[in-house]
Scaffold this motif. Structure first.
Motif, PDB file in Angstrom:
ATOM      1  N   LEU A   3      38.809  25.823  36.551  1.00 11.42           N
ATOM      2  CA  LEU A   3      38.643  27.175  37.081  1.00 11.42           C
ATOM      3  C   LEU A   3      39.115  27.278  38.513  1.00 11.42           C
ATOM      4  O   LEU A   3      39.793  28.224  38.900  1.00 11.42           O
ATOM      5  N   VAL A   4      38.765  26.261  39.249  1.00  6.19           N
ATOM      6  CA  VAL A   4      39.130  26.280  40.670  1.00  6.19           C
ATOM      7  C   VAL A   4      40.648  26.365  40.838  1.00  6.19           C
ATOM      8  O   VAL A   4      41.161  27.134  41.642  1.00  6.19           O
ATOM      9  N   GLN A   5      41.277  25.572  39.988  1.00  7.09           N
ATOM     10  CA  GLN A   5      42.735  25.549  40.080  1.00  7.09           C
ATOM     11  C   GLN A   5      43.314  26.911  39.720  1.00  7.09           C
ATOM     12  O   GLN A   5      44.251  27.406  40.351  1.00  7.09           O
ATOM     13  N   MET A   6      42.717  27.523  38.699  1.00  7.90           N
ATOM     14  CA  MET A   6      43.176  28.842  38.289  1.00  7.90           C
ATOM     15  C   MET A   6      42.987  29.869  39.399  1.00  7.90           C
ATOM     16  O   MET A   6      43.847  30.704  39.660  1.00  7.90           O
ATOM     17  N   GLN A   7      41.827  29.713  40.019  1.00  4.03           N
ATOM     18  CA  GLN A   7      41.562  30.651  41.121  1.00  4.03           C
ATOM     19  C   GLN A   7      42.576  30.469  42.235  1.00  4.03           C
ATOM     20  O   GLN A   7      43.070  31.425  42.820  1.00  4.03           O
ATOM     21  N   LYS A   8      42.886  29.228  42.464  1.00  5.66           N
ATOM     22  CA  LYS A   8      43.878  28.922  43.501  1.00  5.66           C
ATOM     23  C   LYS A   8      45.236  29.540  43.126  1.00  5.66           C
ATOM     24  O   LYS A   8      45.918  30.158  43.961  1.00  5.66           O
ATOM     25  N   SER A   9      45.584  29.379  41.864  1.00  9.67           N
ATOM     26  CA  SER A   9      46.850  29.928  41.392  1.00  9.67           C
ATOM     27  C   SER A   9      46.901  31.436  41.594  1.00  9.67           C
ATOM     28  O   SER A   9      47.902  31.987  42.049  1.00  9.67           O
ATOM     29  N   LEU A  10      45.797  32.053  41.237  1.00  8.12           N
ATOM     30  CA  LEU A  10      45.748  33.510  41.383  1.00  8.12           C
ATOM     31  C   LEU A  10      45.970  33.914  42.827  1.00  8.12           C
ATOM     32  O   LEU A  10      46.763  34.812  43.130  1.00  8.12           O
ATOM     33  N   GLN A  11      45.300  33.207  43.681  1.00 10.20           N
ATOM     34  CA  GLN A  11      45.445  33.538  45.104  1.00 10.20           C
ATOM     35  C   GLN A  11      46.887  33.369  45.541  1.00 10.20           C
ATOM     36  O   GLN A  11      47.460  34.238  46.212  1.00 10.20           O
ATOM     37  N   ASP A  12      47.455  32.270  45.152  1.00  7.13           N
ATOM     38  CA  ASP A  12      48.838  32.016  45.547  1.00  7.13           C
ATOM     39  C   ASP A  12      49.762  33.082  44.987  1.00  7.13           C
ATOM     40  O   ASP A  12      50.657  33.578  45.675  1.00  7.13           O
ATOM     41  N   TYR A  13      49.502  33.376  43.744  1.00  2.00           N
ATOM     42  CA  TYR A  13      50.376  34.360  43.113  1.00  2.00           C
ATOM     43  C   TYR A  13      50.258  35.710  43.814  1.00  2.00           C
ATOM     44  O   TYR A  13      51.247  36.348  44.132  1.00  2.00           O
ATOM     45  N   THR A  14      49.023  36.099  44.053  1.00  2.00           N
ATOM     46  CA  THR A  14      48.809  37.367  44.736  1.00  2.00           C
ATOM     47  C   THR A  14      49.521  37.377  46.074  1.00  2.00           C
ATOM     48  O   THR A  14      50.195  38.333  46.446  1.00  2.00           O
TER      49      THR A  14
END
Lengths: 172, 898
Positions: A3-14
């Motif tokens: 989950l953490v990684q996904m959250q990180k991805s989302l942030q980066d993507y945003t």
């Protein structure tokens, strides 16, 4: 995936949606995407995100969905209007103006900028210029649509995994 | 007989041969006549022969005898016949010869005659008569030709019949006689004809006369021209003495001129010159012309154009000159005038081009300025985003270092925003876009408010005081916004450079200053002199000249030490001059400076307060002045809050732009009546302030939020100026007043939820705006276009209208106009006239509205200055540029709903 990684991805993507020429390595569901684009969104989108809270948890996606619906219709109307033998600029202009307003409101700055050019061609009653602009607007619109849909998908996945949507960092 | 005949013949032959040998005599008439007579005699002999033949045939008796004789005779006859025939043949031959000779002779003679005639004609007649008697001479020649032909004819007859019988010849002679007679007759006739011809000759002399007449006419014509042409013509000999002259000066007689030279005749300027010129032409032998101005007693000043041409005799020797003079005085004068005009024209053109160049440069400058303004404007929006976000960021949890960095960032951003606002202001003034408004205001109040505002953000131990002379009118008309801007600018400037002592404003009425033009002077006009004085560091004299220049501060050192954009004073000066006044400064180093501006105002009638309530409610923060406030002449604000500001950061130059600055510069200090999330996480430093004391009088309670929610600048490094504009409003609540009251920001309590109307057609915009409002703690009504807006305004009493400009059905500008028209007139006639379907549901609030000005804020996508001007022109109070952000919305609500 964690989950953490996904959250990180989302942030980066945003973040990548706001930045110019930023190469972001994405790893969502094992897919590595290399994206290269220039500020699809501007700070106005942050405004939307700020407006989203517990009382209104889906505000951004609601607004953006509304924007997509609205814009799809407008672009369709514009295509039809511009394909007429005699282009009625009185019809075209309000559409472009509205699209500009909407895109500006959600922070789709590249669509907005294309609309500004489009509007000036409308004022000049330049049919050829309008056609070109319509293509440009469409291109930008589909780009932002694609990006935002990806973004929402990421968010949904995070939420589905029981995570929280991370607050947007403002460091751009 | 035969012999005779033979001899005769021989003789004749001889004669003929001989005669044929006389070439000279043949042609003459006498010879021919002589020849003619001989054949006449011959013809008689022939007649006798015929008679003998008849007799022979009649005697038949003596036939045998006769026969013999006949035989004899016949043989003889035959002989004779043969002989005759022979002779005849011979004669014919001879005659032919003769004829030939004669013909030849005739031809010769003819040729000769022709030659003679030709010679005669050529030598004697042609040179003289040909031009005149051309036709006649032709006739004459023809006549001669004819005559000659006739002669030749008669001659031919004579020759043909010369050798016939005698009788025949006689007959011929007779006939010839007749011919002669006829010839004589002809001759007579010819003479007659000749006479006739002579007569015609006389009549033919008429063309000559005609020609002579023509010549005379031509001469007359020439004379006429010579005598009447406006030209003096003369001929002078080689000593330049006049031989003849035409069109001489009327008062001169011929004998006055002829035989004399110019110098002898005339006296004065130009005479010598003309004489010299003539002489020069004579010497050079080349015709030329020259303009000579004469200045003589005889005819005054006249300019002549003189042509002179040398005259030669046959031996190519110069014998004099032809001379022609034309008076060209007027032409010369005109020409000179023309030349002058042309010169003037050229000069003017040069000036024009110079001017065009200047205009071009000015235009370029203006364009550059316009670009700067546009750019500034464009920069402002994202920058406010940056600063706004930074401020939001500052409300999150940060460690000390991060906060410090962020504060620097915010204050720098504020400075840039300030600079941009100043640039925009300046360019507005310079490009003439800035329009002055004429509103009624109370100078005392303005001074008080400015001082209150300044006191509110005061971080130094200074006393602020205001002193207004009694004669200053209570109510005047002027652009209060600009005047406040100037005052605020000057005061903040004074505070910036003053570390102890006092800063103050002094107002007094003065007589009309010398720089004012007369037209500005009228009955109701009054000149007020405003001094803004301080006890600060002062300004060195050498820095004074560049004080009002853009981006200039007294020294680079000052700029470092005190910060600021260096535009404040330039703006003040421009504004003052725009209003027809003058801004001056006097200063002493270390003692202080005094900025003085003189402005004309119209004196307004101050009899009715409610009359100018409109302006007041708007311009003076909806504040109803307390009765004695209108006449109070002295205010003082003592530094009570000094401790709080003791370690203040760089002081920004002040700015007051109630409409624009407030909406675009990020203001985070203002809390207003809304719970600002940013406050909760920031240092909620409770500040003890002195209440302005006006809130109690304030009638529109919700606009002031009961004085609640006020919060003073709390962060140490925070720029005061960033909140200057808005703190101005609060200042009433914060500056010193008789009453003190403790306020905390948490005491936010609304008596009633303000009513807001959003007029917007774009669904997405509505959604976003609504959500923002919700977050700010408000709800609002929605109208989708101008018509709906009007209906909504009619039915509900709103506290604020946010109006999109570009909308279908009816745009925001028109809707605003109609609403304003309703406020003025109290009825919706104008709207109905414009085609708005006014619903008939009447209510009381509609009536109330007519006395209160509804704040209408435009939401415009076009962020250029023109557009905002348009908004103001249509009665809008302010504008927010799109896209709407939380920050902008908050500022707007703060301004209008506090």
């Amino acid at each position: 995936m964690e989950l953490v990684q996904m959250q990180k991805s989302l942030q980066d993507y945003t973040k990548s949606l706001f930045l110019d020429n930023l190469k972001v390595e994405e790893s969502v569901l094992g897919v590595i995407q290399k994206l290269e684009f220039m500020g699809v969104l501007d700070s106005q989108f942050l405004q939307l995100q700020q407006l989203q809270d517990e009382s209104n948890p889906h505000f951004v996606s609601q607004v953006v969905t509304l924007f997509f619906q609205d814009s799809d219709r407008i672009l369709n109307d514009l295509s039809l209007s511009l394909d007429q033998q005699v282009v009625d600029f009185k019809k075209v202009y309000p559409h472009v103006h509205q699209l500009k307003g909407s895109s500006s409101s959600i922070g789709a700055q590249r669509v907005k900028n294309a609309c500004v050019v489009f509007r000036s061609f409308c004022e000049q009653q330049n049919v050829e210029g309008c056609h070109r602009c319509l293509q440009q607007v469409k291109k930008e619109y589909y780009l932002v649509k694609n990006r935002l849909e990806t973004l929402f998908k990421l968010e949904q996945q995070i939420v589905a995994s029981g995570g929280m949507i991370p607050a947007m960092e403002l460091g751009f | 007989m035969v012999c005779e005949m033979e001899t005769d013949q021989i003789e004749e032959m001889d004669v003929e041969v001989l005669s044929s040998m006389w070439p000279d005599d043949v042609g003459t008439q006498a010879d021919n006549q002589f020849n003619v007579e001989k054949p006449a005699g011959d013809s008689d002999t022939l007649k006798e022969v015929d008679i003998a033949e008849k007799r022979t045939m009649a005697d038949l008796k003596r036939l045998p005898e006769l026969l013999n004789t006949t035989d004899q005779g016949s043989s003889q006859l035959t002989n004779l016949v043969r002989q005759w025939e022979y002779m005849q043949d011979h004669a014919v031959r001879l005659l032919r010869e003769e004829l030939k000779i004669l013909t030849r002779q005739r031809e010769e003679a003819e040729a000769k005659e022709l030659k003679i005639i030709e010679e005669h004609n050529f030598e004697t007649e042609e040179p003289e008569n040909v031009p005149v008697l051309d036709e006649t001479s032709h006739l004459f020649r023809r006549f001669r030709q004819k005559k000659r032909d006739e002669l030749v004819d008669s001659k031919r007859v004579v020759i043909d019949e010369e050798f016939d019988t005698v009788a025949y010849w006689k007959q011929k002679a007779l006939s010839l006689e007749k011919m002669l007679e006829a010839s004589t007759e002809r001759e007579r006739r010819l003479i007659e004809k000749l006479n006739e011809s002579l007569k015609t000759m006389e009549s033919h002399s008429a063309p000559v006369e005609e020609l002579t007449q023509n010549l005379k006419r031509a001469e007359g014509f020439l004379h006429f021209i010579l005598q009447n042409a406006p030209i003096v013509m003369g001929h002078q000999d080689k000593d330049l003495r006049y031989l003849f002259i035409y069109n001489k000066f009327p008062s001169l007689r011929e004998q006055d001129i002829l035989g004399k030279t110019d110098v002898e005749i005339f006296h004065g300027g130009g005479v010598k010159e003309s004489e010299d010129f003539k002489r020069e032409v004579l010497e050079k032998g080349k015709a030329s012309k020259r303009e000579i101005t004469f200045e003589t007693e005889l005819f005054g000043s006249k300019t002549f154009l003189i042509y002179v041409e040398p005259v030669y005799n046959k031996a190519r020797e110069k014998i004099g000159i032809n001379y022609m003079g034309m008076e060209v005085t007027d032409q010369v004068r005109k020409r000179e005038k023309m030349a002058k005009l042309r010169e003037d024209n050229a000069v003017r053109k040069a000036m024009e081009s110079e001017l065009t160049k200047t205009i071009h440069i000015t235009e370029e400058t203006m364009r550059a300025k316009q670009m700067l303004a546009t750019m500034s404007h464009e920069i402002r929006s994202p920058l406010s985003g940056v600063v706004g976000m930074a401020e939001i960021l500052s409300t999150t949890k940060l460690d000390k270092e991060q906060r410090q960095l962020l504060n620097v960032m915010i204050s720098s951003g504020d400075l840039v925003l300030q600079l941009i606002n100043d640039i925009l202001d300046l360019s507005k003034v310079e490009s003439g876009v800035m329009k002055l408004e004429a509103t009624k205001f109370r100078p005392r109040e303005v001074v008080k408010h400015v001082l209150q505002t300044a006191a509110a953000s005061l971080k130094k131990d200074l006393t602020l005081e205001g002193n207004i002379a009694d004669e200053v009118p209570i109510l005047v008309v002027g652009d209060v916004l600009r005047i406040r801007q100037i005052l605020t600018n000057l005061i903040s400037n004074a505070i910036k450079f003053t570390h102890r002592g006092k800063v103050g404003i002094k107002l007094k009425v003065i007589s009309q200053p010398s720089f004012a033009s007369d037209k500005e002077q009228n009955e109701t006009s009054v000149w007020i002199c405003c001094d803004v004085y301080d006890t600060g560091i002062g300004i060195p004299e050498n820095a004074l000249p560049c004080l009002f220049k853009k981006y200039m501060q007294a020294s680079a050192d000052h700029a470092r030490k005190y910060g600021g954009t260096g535009l404040g004073l330039a703006i003040c000066k421009q504004l003052v001059e725009l209003m027809g006044g003058q801004l001056t400064v006097t200063s002493q180093v270390n003692l202080g400076s005094t900025f003085t501006f003189i402005l004309p105002y119209k004196v307004a009638t101050s009899d009715d307060h409610s009359d100018d309530q409109d302006e007041f409610s708007d311009m003076v923060d909806h504040h109803q002045p307390e009765p004695d406030d209108t006449t109070e002449g002295y205010f003082q604000f003592k530094p009570l809050l000094g401790s709080i500001y003791s370690n203040g950061g760089p002081v920004m130059s002040n700015n007051f732009l109630p409409h624009k600055a407030m909406l675009t510069s990020p203001i985070k200090l203002i809390n207003g009546s809304v719970a600002d999330p940013s406050n909760s996480s920031g240092q909620s430093q409770t500040v003890q302030v002195e209440n302005g004391g006006y809130m109690d009088e304030s009638e529109s309670a919700h606009q002031y939020g009961n004085g609640n929610g006020h919060r003073c600048p709390s962060k140490e490094s925070e720029s005061c100026s960033s909140s200057q504009a808005s703190s101005e409003m609060e200042s009433e609540l914060t500056v010193s007043s008789p009453r003190e009251e403790e306020k905390t920001e948490t005491e936010v309590k609304e008596t009633s939820q303000p009513k807001i109307l959003l007029v917007e057609d774009n669904k997405i915009n509505i959604m976003v705006a609504k959500s923002m409002m919700k977050q700010l703690g408000y709800t609002m009504d929605i109208a989708n276009n101008g018509v709906e807006a009007i209906n909504a305004v009619k039915d509900t009493s709103y506290d604020l209208v946010l109006m999109d400009v570009c909308m279908p059905v009816m745009d925001g500008l028109k809707a605003t106009r109609l609403i304003r028209s309703y406020e003025e007139s109290g009825n919706w006639d104008a709207a109905i006239e414009a085609g708005v379907d006014i619903k008939t549901s009447e209510n009381d609030q509609g009536c109330e509205r007519s006395t209160d000005r509804l704040p209408i804020v435009a939401m415009t996508a076009n962020t250029l200055a023109e557009s905002s001007e348009e908004c103001y022109a249509n009665g809008m109070d302010s504008f927010i540029s799109k896209p709407v952000t939380l920050q902008k919305l908050k500022e707007c609500l703060q301004q209008y709903l506090q």
